[in-house]
Scaffold this motif. Structure first.
Motif, short mmCIF file in Angstrom:
data_model
loop_
_atom_site.label_atom_id
_atom_site.label_comp_id
_atom_site.label_asym_id
_atom_site.label_seq_id
_atom_site.Cartn_x
_atom_site.Cartn_y
_atom_site.Cartn_z
N ALA A 284 0.85 -1.19 0.00
CA ALA A 284 0.00 0.00 0.00
C ALA A 284 0.88 1.24 0.00
O ALA A 284 1.87 1.31 0.73
CB ALA A 284 -0.92 0.00 1.21
N LEU A 285 0.50 2.21 -0.83
CA LEU A 285 1.22 3.47 -0.92
C LEU A 285 0.38 4.55 -0.26
O LEU A 285 -0.72 4.87 -0.71
CB LEU A 285 1.48 3.84 -2.39
N LEU A 286 0.89 5.11 0.83
CA LEU A 286 0.21 6.17 1.58
C LEU A 286 0.81 7.51 1.17
O LEU A 286 2.02 7.73 1.32
CB LEU A 286 0.37 5.98 3.08
N THR A 287 -0.03 8.41 0.65
CA THR A 287 0.44 9.69 0.13
C THR A 287 -0.25 10.83 0.86
O THR A 287 -1.48 10.87 0.92
CB THR A 287 0.18 9.80 -1.38
N LEU A 288 0.54 11.77 1.39
CA LEU A 288 -0.01 12.95 2.02
C LEU A 288 -0.66 13.85 0.96
O LEU A 288 -0.22 13.86 -0.20
CB LEU A 288 1.08 13.72 2.76
N PRO A 289 -1.67 14.61 1.32
CA PRO A 289 -2.34 15.47 0.34
C PRO A 289 -1.39 16.55 -0.17
O PRO A 289 -0.73 17.22 0.63
CB PRO A 289 -3.51 16.07 1.12
N PRO A 290 -1.28 16.73 -1.50
CA PRO A 290 -0.40 17.78 -2.04
C PRO A 290 -0.94 19.17 -1.80
O PRO A 290 -0.18 20.13 -1.77
CB PRO A 290 -0.36 17.46 -3.55
N GLU A 291 -2.26 19.30 -1.62
CA GLU A 291 -2.88 20.58 -1.35
C GLU A 291 -3.40 20.58 0.08
O GLU A 291 -3.48 19.53 0.72
CB GLU A 291 -4.03 20.81 -2.35
N PRO A 292 -3.76 21.73 0.60
CA PRO A 292 -4.29 21.78 1.97
C PRO A 292 -5.47 20.82 2.14
O PRO A 292 -6.37 20.76 1.31
CB PRO A 292 -4.74 23.24 2.11
N GLY A 293 -5.44 20.05 3.19
CA GLY A 293 -6.49 19.07 3.44
C GLY A 293 -5.97 18.02 4.40
O GLY A 293 -4.80 18.02 4.79
N THR A 294 -6.85 17.11 4.78
CA THR A 294 -6.46 16.07 5.73
C THR A 294 -6.70 14.67 5.20
O THR A 294 -6.52 13.70 5.93
CB THR A 294 -7.24 16.25 7.05
N ALA A 295 -7.12 14.54 3.93
CA ALA A 295 -7.42 13.23 3.36
C ALA A 295 -6.16 12.61 2.78
O ALA A 295 -5.55 13.15 1.85
CB ALA A 295 -8.49 13.34 2.29
N ALA A 318 -7.07 11.86 7.91
CA ALA A 318 -5.97 11.61 8.85
C ALA A 318 -6.29 12.08 10.26
O ALA A 318 -5.60 11.69 11.21
CB ALA A 318 -4.69 12.28 8.36
N VAL A 319 -7.32 12.92 10.42
CA VAL A 319 -7.67 13.46 11.74
C VAL A 319 -8.74 12.61 12.41
O VAL A 319 -8.65 12.28 13.59
CB VAL A 319 -8.13 14.92 11.61
N THR A 320 -9.76 12.22 11.64
CA THR A 320 -10.88 11.46 12.21
C THR A 320 -10.77 9.96 11.98
O THR A 320 -11.43 9.18 12.66
CB THR A 320 -12.20 11.95 11.63
N GLY A 321 -9.99 9.56 10.98
CA GLY A 321 -9.90 8.14 10.64
C GLY A 321 -11.07 7.64 9.82
O GLY A 321 -11.17 6.42 9.59
N GLN A 322 -11.93 8.53 9.36
CA GLN A 322 -13.09 8.13 8.58
C GLN A 322 -12.71 7.91 7.11
O GLN A 322 -11.88 8.65 6.56
CB GLN A 322 -14.19 9.20 8.66
N VAL A 323 -13.31 6.90 6.49
CA VAL A 323 -13.07 6.62 5.07
C VAL A 323 -13.92 7.59 4.25
O VAL A 323 -15.16 7.52 4.27
CB VAL A 323 -13.42 5.16 4.72
N ALA A 324 -13.26 8.49 3.54
CA ALA A 324 -13.98 9.47 2.72
C ALA A 324 -14.47 8.85 1.42
O ALA A 324 -15.55 9.17 0.93
CB ALA A 324 -13.08 10.67 2.44
N SER A 325 -13.68 7.96 0.83
CA SER A 325 -14.07 7.28 -0.40
C SER A 325 -13.28 5.99 -0.54
O SER A 325 -12.16 5.88 -0.04
CB SER A 325 -13.84 8.18 -1.63
#
Length: 398
Positions: A284-295, A318-325
């Motif tokens: 699995a490749l985990l990538t930080l958001p390139p733009e402002p955001g927490t997903a 990354a803050v709530t741990g909820q799956v956005a999509s």
């Protein structure tokens, strides 16, 4: 006597074919050769770095990604981490990727021991293939995907389509059903005849491959083409979501002010992903958001996945741990799978290593058409050049 319409059409097509070939010959040869070099990039890089891809498994659990990144940064300043590649294999090293620096350059990635964050080394060949990829896609023109190189390679691909279609019409034989006429070059010829035979017959061999390469390559050059393919092959709701306009710079700055200034980490998203996926993933490749955001975007490959593009994709806060999509490859329609596999179709990987080999050979043959095409053009000009009239006839005794 008036010229036949068919002859006139072929004359026009020959002019179009020749002009397009002369203008684009060197550019197409460059793009094709760089593509051929990248055909077996993964296999070459893995072979060059066999000594740092794996570690000896231990009884202790592997470090969580945030702890691993913290220990890595404590040793020395490698740069800001942008992504980590984690694996379910206890012997696999963790690959850490870094964000671009102020000059726009991306530092080499590192392979790290998952148990103690010890640096195993930077992958050999990574910088070389990164340069070849920039040359192939953007011709090393500043701006990369946002520069003019992207459009120039797209125009070259459109020109190649014109040459393929016109070339097929020009070489259409009278005996259409003769396999020999289509596929066997006449190596007994020499000069112009040999050049024409090689150009036409070998061009027929590789024509289907070049069509696939160009039709998929346009995906990476023009947004209008990409949007059209998405509209054509995706379900309406998927198409509408993918073609949403990007956030403007002003809106991005507003979002940045509204977001918390506290940096986000990987751990909560990684924990949620592991809970959702269990042991079904291989890496699995985990990538930080390139733009402002927490997903955080997580790309996941299953244990039975043989292609880089057959992957699932999640976005987890990354803050709530909820799956956005959650976008699973198995849930895609046939058309959406074509879109997902666009890169592997472009390089022939969907057909396994024989397909990659065939596409590599076809790409490597592009200079042949450039050379023979230029030679045919020069010989045509020589044949059309009128003979010089004699200056006069000498009479003996004068």
């Amino acid at each position: 006597m008036a010229a036949r319409p068919g002859h006139m059409i072929k004359t026009v097509l020959l002019q179009v074919h020749s002009i397009a070939g002369l203008v684009l010959a060197l550019l197409l040869a460059l793009i094709a050769l760089t593509g051929a070099i990248m055909s077996f990039e993964d296999e070459i890089v893995d072979h060059l770095n066999a000594g740092i891809l794996h570690v000896v498994p231990r009884e202790m659990p592997a470090l969580m990604p945030d702890e691993l990144v913290a220990r890595l940064g404590a040793g020395q300043n490698f740069g800001q981490v942008s992504a980590v590649m984690l694996s379910s294999d206890p012997t696999a090293a963790v690959r850490v990727r870094f964000a671009r620096d102020e000059q726009g350059e991306r530092p080499n990635s590192l392979y790290v021991d998952p148990y103690d964050a010890r640096v195993l080394g930077a992958p050999r060949g990574e910088a070389f293939f990164a340069t070849v990829r920039k040359l192939h896609r953007w011709l090393l023109i500043p701006g990369d995907a946002k520069g003019w190189g992207r459009q120039i390679t797209g125009v070259a691909a459109l020109g190649l389509i014109v040459m393929l279609v016109s070339g097929l019409v020009l070489r259409w034989p009278r005996r259409v059903r003769s396999v020999k006429m289509w596929l066997k070059p006449n190596l007994g010829l020499s000069g112009r005849g040999l050049h024409r035979s090689l150009h036409a017959v070998i061009g027929t061999w590789v024509l289907p491959v070049y069509l696939v390469m160009t039709l998929t390559g346009l995906w990476y050059s023009f947004d209008w083409y990409k949007d059209g393919v998405v509209w054509l092959l995706s379900r309406p709701e998927v198409s509408a979501a993918k073609m949403q306009p990007r956030m403007s710079a002003k809106a991005s700055r507003a979002a940045a002010r509204s977001e918390s200034a506290q940096p986000i980490g990987f751990d909560l998203a990684w924990t949620t992903f592991r809970r959702e996926e269990g042991d079904r993933f291989a890496r699995a490749l985990l990538t930080l958001p390139p733009e402002p955001g927490t997903a955080i975007r997580i790309r996941s490959w299953g244990k039975d996945s043989t292609l880089d593009t057959t992957r699932d994709e999640f976005r987890i806060d990354a803050v709530t741990g909820q799956v956005a999509s959650a976008e699973r490859y198995a849930d895609k329609t046939f058309g959406e799978k074509i879109i997902a596999n666009m890169l592997d179709i472009h390089r022939g990987a969907v057909l396994g290593w024989p397909g990659k080999l065939a596409f590599m050979i076809a790409a490597a043959l592009m200079p042949l058409f450039s050379v023979t095409g230029i030679l045919l053009y020069l010989s045509r000009r020589k044949l059309r050049r009128p003979a010089q009239p004699p200056l006069g006839r000498l009479v003996p005794g004068e």
